[in-house]
Scaffold this active site. Structure first.
Site, PDB file in Angstrom:
ATOM      1  CB  ALA A  59      -0.949   0.014   1.198  1.00 31.17           C
ATOM      2  CB  ALA A  60       3.903   2.410   1.716  1.00 30.36           C
TER       3      ALA A  60
ATOM      4  N   GLY B  84       0.444   5.277  -0.075  1.00 31.12           N
ATOM      5  CA  GLY B  84      -0.937   5.443   0.340  1.00 31.12           C
ATOM      6  C   GLY B  84      -1.849   6.187  -0.606  1.00 31.12           C
ATOM      7  CG  ASN B  85      -0.657   9.223  -3.443  1.00 32.42           C
ATOM      8  OD1 ASN B  85      -1.000   9.907  -2.485  1.00 32.42           O
ATOM      9  ND2 ASN B  85       0.394   9.515  -4.173  1.00 32.42           N
ATOM     10  CE  LYS B  86      -1.021   2.361  -7.630  1.00 28.55           C
ATOM     11  NZ  LYS B  86       0.235   3.004  -7.203  1.00 28.55           N
TER      12      LYS B  86
ATOM     13  CG  ASP C 124       4.821  -0.905   2.624  1.00 27.86           C
ATOM     14  OD1 ASP C 124       4.570  -0.792   1.407  1.00 27.86           O
ATOM     15  OD2 ASP C 124       5.966  -0.816   3.095  1.00 27.86           O
TER      16      ASP C 124
ATOM     17  CG  ASP D 166       6.193 -10.187   3.047  1.00 30.22           C
ATOM     18  OD1 ASP D 166       5.370  -9.994   2.133  1.00 30.22           O
ATOM     19  OD2 ASP D 166       7.257 -10.810   2.890  1.00 30.22           O
TER      20      ASP D 166
ATOM     21  CG  ASP E 143       1.276  -0.717  -7.671  1.00 28.24           C
ATOM     22  OD1 ASP E 143       1.094  -0.772  -8.895  1.00 28.24           O
ATOM     23  OD2 ASP E 143       2.138   0.012  -7.145  1.00 28.24           O
TER      24      ASP E 143
ATOM     25  CB  CYS F 133       5.321   2.113 -12.066  1.00 21.96           C
ATOM     26  SG  CYS F 133       6.407   1.707 -10.693  1.00 21.96           S
TER      27      CYS F 133
END
Length: 429
Positions: free
Chosen positions: A204-205, A207-209, A227, A254, A274, A326
């Site tokens: 998650a980090a 945290g924008n998503k 995270d 984890d 992600d 990405c």
């Protein structure tokens, strides 16, 4: 402040060789023996290249004491190199890439705190000109000055010229807007959980998503965000608090160690995954970052990505999952999705993500066109990959019969355009 500090350190790294020559020429470290070299570089960058010294106390006084000598050395460097701009002192590979300069500034409106119309009105009062909703990607590229548009694909995304700096804007510091690349907004948007859902953000980090998921859920439901890095979890907690996110459990853990059979996750129907990747799609990479990872590095990343994706699919109530990176590399994208789908047989299938999106998955296997890609050249975003997987219902076709047909009530990007208004039913007389 974390974003600003990261930007400052990134620029300091980019100018590292120039700063070292300045420090040597001005003999700053010889004059100030107790000044750490890395701090000296940050101070000199802020003094000569940045927006001025933001620090106070003895460091500010020290930098100002040597300002004249540093400015004189900078002037001599420009004369020696026969250039007039600071940017021209950089080696070609350290200059801002054309891809980075053409990607606009994307601003996601945080609907937990405000709405699109109010944010547009706020910017108009600040002297910006609103040009309405974009009809084509080319309109985003043509933005300049204090003009902005509503994005043509995502309904809560505003688009500003690429060099627009909003880090000090009141709406950003108060959490009413999130500075997030368009491609990075796609995973949560395409996951599309309904309010009240239980959702996992597996990696998650920062945290924008996660905050985007909370906005889609309208803070109704439950998000489990994981995270492994304690510092990143602390940063994420700060960001989510500022964004007004509630109903989110953060865990420094984890994701591979999370037990899918734990009763706590028995209602998890949606997962956003992600995972760590090569980051080869990021157009703002620093010169010290690995642009083209070696074969061994890619193999190791792909192995981890396959394990974590397969683990995510093992949650018993899971209905829909978005896998994103990405990265530009097929090994981390289509190859990972293909391997895991084969491992799970007919349990899961790919669904067509965002049918009108111009960049599709590479033709690595039958149905890979259901995935989507993003790139600076074609979509004016960072490089990105997104795949949407759904559990096959009993009697549904196996993953080989791709793309999937639209459902009666389609999720965003499946059988309908994301963000499109639902059709009104005709009233019976």
């Amino acid at each position: 402040h974390v974003r600003q500090l990261y930007a400052l350190v990134s620029e300091t790294v980019r100018y590292a060789s120039v700063l070292e020559k300045l420090l040597d020429g001005a003999a700053l470290l010889q004059a100030e023996k107790k000044l750490p070299p890395q701090l000296a570089k940050v101070l000199v960058y802020d003094l000569l290249f940045g927006k001025g010294l933001k620090c106070g106390g003895r460091w500010k006084a020290l930098a100002r004491r040597h300002r004249a000598r540093l400015e004189a050395e900078l002037a001599r460097m420009k004369v020696r190199h026969k250039v007039s701009r600071n940017e021209d002192l950089l080696a070609p590979e350290q200059a801002v890439s054309p891809a980075a300069s053409q990607v606009p500034r994307y601003v996601r409106v945080n609907t937990l705190k405000t709405c699109v119309d109010d944010v547009i009105d706020f910017f108009k009062r600040q002297g910006y000109t609103y040009l309405g909703k974009a009809a084509r990607v080319e309109e985003l590229k043509a933005l300049s000055g204090k003009k902005f548009l509503l994005d043509l694909h995502l309904p809560e995304l505003l688009v500003f010229p690429s060099q627009t700096d909003l880090h000090d804007n009141l709406l950003y510091t108060s959490g009413h807007i999130i500075l997030q690349d368009k491609a990075s907004c796609l995973p949560a948007f395409l996951l599309g959980p309904v309010a009240g859902s239980h959702v996992i953000d597996a990696c998650a980090a920062p945290g924008n998503k996660t905050s985007h998921l909370a906005a889609i859920l309208k803070n109704k439901g439950q998000i489990f965000a994981f995270d492994v890095d304690p510092k990143r979890v602390a940063t994420m907690n700060t960001l989510l608090t500022r964004a007004g996110v509630t109903g989110c459990q953060l865990a420094q853990q984890d994701f591979l160690t999370v037990d899918p059979r734990d009763p706590k996750y028995s209602r998890v129907t949606h997962i956003l995954l992600d995972p760590s990747c090569s980051g080869s799609g990021m157009v703002t990479r620093g010169p010290g970052q690995e642009a083209v990872p070696g074969a061994e590095r890619l193999q190791a990343l792909a192995g981890f990505q396959r394990r974590v994706l397969s683990h995510a699919l093992s949650f018993p109530a899971l209905q829909r999952l978005v896998y994103s990176t990405c990265s530009l590399h097929q090994e981390e994208n289509e190859d990972v999705v293909q391997a895991v789908l084969q491992e799970w047989g007919s349990a899961f299938r790919l669904v067509t993500a965002f049918p009108s999106w111009p960049c599709r998955g590479l033709a690595a296997f039958s149905g890979a066109e259901s995935c989507l890609r993003a790139s600076p050249a074609e979509t004016l975003t960072h490089g990105f990959f997104v795949a949407v997987l759904e559990r096959c219902r009993e009697g549904a076709a196996a993953p080989s019969s791709l793309p999937a047909v639209a459902k009666e009530n389609p999720q965003p990007g499946e059988g309908t355009e994301p963000g499109a208004a639902p059709k009104k039913r005709k009233k019976r007389r």
